[in-house]
Design a protein around this motif. Structure first.
Motif, PDB file in Angstrom:
ATOM      1  N   MET A  27       0.845  -1.192   0.000  1.00  0.00           N
ATOM      2  CA  MET A  27       0.000   0.000   0.000  1.00  0.00           C
ATOM      3  C   MET A  27       0.883   1.246   0.000  1.00  0.00           C
ATOM      4  O   MET A  27       1.818   1.351   0.784  1.00  0.00           O
ATOM      5  N   LYS A  28       0.599   2.171  -0.904  1.00  0.00           N
ATOM      6  CA  LYS A  28       1.436   3.368  -0.980  1.00  0.00           C
ATOM      7  C   LYS A  28       1.145   4.311   0.166  1.00  0.00           C
ATOM      8  O   LYS A  28       0.047   4.338   0.728  1.00  0.00           O
ATOM      9  N   SER A  29       2.154   5.094   0.510  1.00  0.00           N
ATOM     10  CA  SER A  29       2.035   6.100   1.554  1.00  0.00           C
ATOM     11  C   SER A  29       2.041   7.487   0.925  1.00  0.00           C
ATOM     12  O   SER A  29       2.419   7.660  -0.233  1.00  0.00           O
ATOM     13  N   TYR A  30       1.635   8.465   1.727  1.00  0.00           N
ATOM     14  CA  TYR A  30       1.546   9.844   1.263  1.00  0.00           C
ATOM     15  C   TYR A  30       2.362  10.730   2.197  1.00  0.00           C
ATOM     16  O   TYR A  30       2.247  10.611   3.425  1.00  0.00           O
ATOM     17  N   TYR A  31       3.171  11.619   1.619  1.00  0.00           N
ATOM     18  CA  TYR A  31       4.042  12.472   2.415  1.00  0.00           C
ATOM     19  C   TYR A  31       3.924  13.929   1.957  1.00  0.00           C
ATOM     20  O   TYR A  31       3.807  14.205   0.760  1.00  0.00           O
ATOM     21  N   ARG A  32       3.976  14.847   2.908  1.00  0.00           N
ATOM     22  CA  ARG A  32       4.207  16.243   2.597  1.00  0.00           C
ATOM     23  C   ARG A  32       5.695  16.482   2.710  1.00  0.00           C
ATOM     24  O   ARG A  32       6.312  16.143   3.719  1.00  0.00           O
ATOM     25  N   VAL A  33       6.307  17.052   1.672  1.00  0.00           N
ATOM     26  CA  VAL A  33       7.748  17.293   1.654  1.00  0.00           C
ATOM     27  C   VAL A  33       7.990  18.757   1.318  1.00  0.00           C
ATOM     28  O   VAL A  33       7.494  19.266   0.311  1.00  0.00           O
ATOM     29  N   ILE A  34       8.752  19.445   2.179  1.00  0.00           N
ATOM     30  CA  ILE A  34       9.106  20.844   1.939  1.00  0.00           C
ATOM     31  C   ILE A  34      10.476  20.877   1.268  1.00  0.00           C
ATOM     32  O   ILE A  34      11.438  20.275   1.747  1.00  0.00           O
ATOM     33  N   LEU A  35      10.563  21.583   0.177  1.00  0.00           N
ATOM     34  CA  LEU A  35      11.765  21.590  -0.654  1.00  0.00           C
ATOM     35  C   LEU A  35      12.566  22.866  -0.406  1.00  0.00           C
ATOM     36  O   LEU A  35      12.473  23.838  -1.155  1.00  0.00           O
ATOM     37  N   GLY A  36      13.330  22.842   0.697  1.00  0.00           N
ATOM     38  CA  GLY A  36      14.108  24.014   1.090  1.00  0.00           C
ATOM     39  C   GLY A  36      13.302  24.942   1.975  1.00  0.00           C
ATOM     40  O   GLY A  36      12.075  24.899   1.992  1.00  0.00           O
ATOM     41  N   GLY A  37      14.006  25.777   2.749  1.00  0.00           N
ATOM     42  CA  GLY A  37      13.343  26.735   3.618  1.00  0.00           C
ATOM     43  C   GLY A  37      12.366  27.599   2.845  1.00  0.00           C
ATOM     44  O   GLY A  37      12.718  28.185   1.816  1.00  0.00           O
ATOM     45  N   LYS A  38      11.123  27.643   3.333  1.00  0.00           N
ATOM     46  CA  LYS A  38      10.051  28.405   2.677  1.00  0.00           C
ATOM     47  C   LYS A  38       9.858  27.987   1.221  1.00  0.00           C
ATOM     48  O   LYS A  38       9.480  28.780   0.364  1.00  0.00           O
ATOM     49  N   SER A  39      10.147  26.689   0.953  1.00  0.00           N
ATOM     50  CA  SER A  39       9.948  26.096  -0.386  1.00  0.00           C
ATOM     51  C   SER A  39      10.758  26.803  -1.467  1.00  0.00           C
ATOM     52  O   SER A  39      10.363  26.849  -2.641  1.00  0.00           O
ATOM     53  N   ILE A  40      11.926  27.305  -1.103  1.00  0.00           N
ATOM     54  CA  ILE A  40      12.732  28.087  -2.037  1.00  0.00           C
ATOM     55  C   ILE A  40      13.168  27.285  -3.263  1.00  0.00           C
ATOM     56  O   ILE A  40      13.375  27.838  -4.346  1.00  0.00           O
ATOM     57  N   PHE A  41      13.297  25.941  -3.115  1.00  0.00           N
ATOM     58  CA  PHE A  41      13.759  25.128  -4.236  1.00  0.00           C
ATOM     59  C   PHE A  41      12.623  24.349  -4.903  1.00  0.00           C
ATOM     60  O   PHE A  41      12.882  23.433  -5.699  1.00  0.00           O
ATOM     61  N   ALA A  42      11.377  24.680  -4.573  1.00  0.00           N
ATOM     62  CA  ALA A  42      10.242  23.917  -5.096  1.00  0.00           C
ATOM     63  C   ALA A  42      10.192  23.942  -6.621  1.00  0.00           C
ATOM     64  O   ALA A  42      10.022  22.899  -7.265  1.00  0.00           O
ATOM     65  N   LYS A  43      10.330  25.120  -7.212  1.00  0.00           N
ATOM     66  CA  LYS A  43      10.249  25.219  -8.669  1.00  0.00           C
ATOM     67  C   LYS A  43      11.399  24.465  -9.331  1.00  0.00           C
ATOM     68  O   LYS A  43      11.217  23.799 -10.362  1.00  0.00           O
ATOM     69  N   GLU A  44      12.599  24.550  -8.751  1.00  0.00           N
ATOM     70  CA  GLU A  44      13.743  23.815  -9.293  1.00  0.00           C
ATOM     71  C   GLU A  44      13.484  22.315  -9.267  1.00  0.00           C
ATOM     72  O   GLU A  44      13.786  21.599 -10.231  1.00  0.00           O
TER      73      GLU A  44
END
Length: 308
Positions: free
Chosen positions: A1-18
């Motif tokens: 069964m798959k799991s679901y995670y919230r992941v923050i990509l850098g402080g304040k999501s600074i690297f989210a777009k990258e």
């Protein structure tokens, strides 16, 4: 069964777009080495090795902070499985949604060198459309948060699927309805901590002003609330019964306390525990009568109807 995670990509999501453009998630935590040969199946073994390395890099930090950082790094690199779903805040009020598609990858001299490839879905989740409970869980501090209990809602938000009735496939949970209620209680306690009796003596553990003591990870599961006394001499493990069998919840809090004592507590700190339940529980009281440093609290829920 798959799991679901919230992941923050850098402080304040600074690297989210990258990360979105590059089809990956990642973490840093100051560990500048390839972890390919160090990602043990046992999270605790990884922590034992890298906690001291992390503390050498951050000498002003505590063992609790080190345990959290190493745990998050292990989760990104190993704990999240291929096929698991990640939702990542984009910094603009929505969440990217993707499926993890590779094992660990190390890319030196990158912003987030410890990586996993992700196949992003052509949809995003508007935070305003989330339930209050999912907002609270996705808004928790720390790089990662396991939000698998909201799988049905997440699937509905990305695919218009129907929500199921309350149920649980955990054999230790006797009453799924009470489990759901006490998950809300956990959030209520955190949000109103200063107004409780416990808030007079303890603070929920924070790191650099961020609350990290809710659902603090351990090697036997997340601790509901980890707090520290205002004089810093006592670490408190608080566990809600959440509809579970009495023997299970007593054994669980003892395992959590053992972990905190062995892995997180400084030499001058003691560890105490508190179990909170909706109803008086003779079985818990019997077990705690021969157990040191664990107390039992009962809570009440009051509702009012006001006619306009």
């Amino acid at each position: 069964m798959k799991s679901y995670y919230r992941v923050i990509l850098g402080g304040k999501s600074i690297f989210a777009k990258e990360c979105y453009d590059g089809n990956f998630i990642g973490a840093h935590y100051g560990i500048k080495q390839d972890l390919s040969n160090d990602l043990t199946e046992n999270w605790r073994e990884f922590n034992e090795k890298f906690r001291e390395i992390w503390l050498d890099i951050h000498p002003d930090k505590s063992k609790i902070a080190a345990g959290l950082a190493c745990g998050m790094l292990w989760t990104i690199s190993k704990g999240i499985q291929k096929g698991d779903v990640v939702i990542c805040p984009d910094g603009l009020g929505s969440y990217y949604v993707g499926e993890v598609s590779s094992d660990y990858i190390y890319k030196s001299n990158a912003n987030l060198p410890h990586r996993r490839n992700v196949t992003w879905l052509p949809v995003s989740i508007d935070r305003n459309l989330m339930s209050k409970e999912l907002k609270n869980s996705t808004g928790s501090t720390g790089t990662t948060a396991n939000i698998s209990q909201y799988a049905a809602e997440i699937e509905r938000l990305i695919g218009n699927q129907k929500l199921p009735i309350i149920y649980s496939n955990d054999s230790t949970i006797e009453d799924p309805a009470v489990f759901a209620l006490e998950k809300h209680l956990e959030d209520f306690l955190v949000q109103n901590w200063d107004q409780t009796e416990l808030g007079k003596k303890y603070d929920i553990y924070q790191e650099e002003g961020e609350l990290v003591g809710q659902q603090y990870p351990s090697d036997t599961g997340p601790i509901d609330i980890l707090a520290v006394s205002k004089d810093k001499k006592t670490l408190l493990v608080l566990e809600l019964k959440k509809g579970r069998a009495s023997d299970n919840v007593v054994g669980q809090i003892q395992r959590y306390m053992g972990y905190v004592k062995e892995e997180l507590a400084e030499s001058n700190q003691e560890v105490k525990g508190i179990i909170i339940a909706l109803e008086d529980d003779l079985r818990i009281k019997r077990a705690l009568s021969v157990t040191q440093n664990i107390e039992f609290y009962r809570y009440q829920v009051n509702f009012k109807l006001l006619k306009n």
